[in-house]
Design an enzyme around this catalytic site. Sequence first.
Site, PDB file in Angstrom:
ATOM      1  CB  SER A 117      -0.901   0.009   1.236  1.00 30.89           C
ATOM      2  OG  SER A 117      -1.546   1.255   1.388  1.00 30.89           O
ATOM      3  CE1 TYR A 141      -3.999  -1.984   4.941  1.00 28.10           C
ATOM      4  CE2 TYR A 141      -3.424   0.212   4.172  1.00 28.10           C
ATOM      5  CZ  TYR A 141      -3.727  -1.108   3.906  1.00 28.10           C
ATOM      6  OH  TYR A 141      -3.748  -1.556   2.618  1.00 28.10           O
ATOM      7  CE  LYS A 145      -1.604  -4.273   3.048  1.00 27.78           C
ATOM      8  NZ  LYS A 145      -1.703  -5.578   2.359  1.00 27.78           N
TER       9      LYS A 145
END
Length: 320
Positions: A117, A141, A145
């Site tokens: 991402s 998040y 990643k």
Amino acid sequence: MSWLVTGGAGYIGAHVVRAFQKAELAPVVLDNLSSGIRDFVPSDVPFVRGSILDGELIENLIDDHEIEGVVHLAGFKYAGVSVQKPLLTYSQNVTGTAVLLGAMEARGVDKMVFSSSAAVFGSPDVDLVTEETPTGPESPYGESKLIGEWLLRDQGVATGLKHTSLRYFNVVGSGYPDLYDASPHNLFPLVFEALLRGDVPRINGDDYPTPDGTCVRDYIHVADLAAAHAAAALRLSTGEAIETVYNLGSGDGVSVRQIMDAMARVTRIDFEPTIATRRAGDPARIVASGDRASRDLGWTMRHDLDEMVRSAWDARRSAE
């Protein structure tokens, strides 16, 4: 030989599965259906309902389907929600990736395409993000990643894992009328649901230092993204040289106002969005270069903004 697609029943994953079928890379889907939709998986594609946290299940799946490589999309993907649920985010995205890699190592599977991402960059203070732009994630998040990329890197050193990570921003559109974005957090479905309810969509801030005052972002068509995953897997399968990281970006981006205008054109629902205050932490512009992916993976933006909106709108209406 087959390729395992984790999260293959999701909006993005289902497009990746069909791109693999087109590329004659036999996909096998693993998905726990926490957000995926079983009907998104074609009837001729093997489907296993289960978690990437179940190493024994993954090892048996690898044996049963003669898996040669893995495309890893499964995980908890909501950046905003991850701030409230960091342990869930790390469990799914970090522990899950580690368990998956462990099962691959145990069964001698040495190829992975990781769906990463652009959240790994946070809010970079540059006009154009490249693969060399320093990372600085600002949510659990994004951090998860980036840790996933580190896990692949370290497994590459330790075991010879061949891998690449694809970083991307906002994925929109649809490549098939039966595949739609059902996320309650993404801009396109949020706008569509508002319009279908008869509500007026909202823009958060129109006083940014951009041409029309609204935030500028990269928006890429999901079918183009899926094709890039298949191209990366093909390079790994054939032993061609591949970089460890690719940005899948447009190079110029579009503004929230431009998206709203396209929504009105395509849906033929005349509306003027309301203007709310800025959201905390929203940078004015984040746009990435896709030059490296263009060179190696044939990456290109094959759809303009209206085509992105039209395909997404048609798929959403077909779901009713």
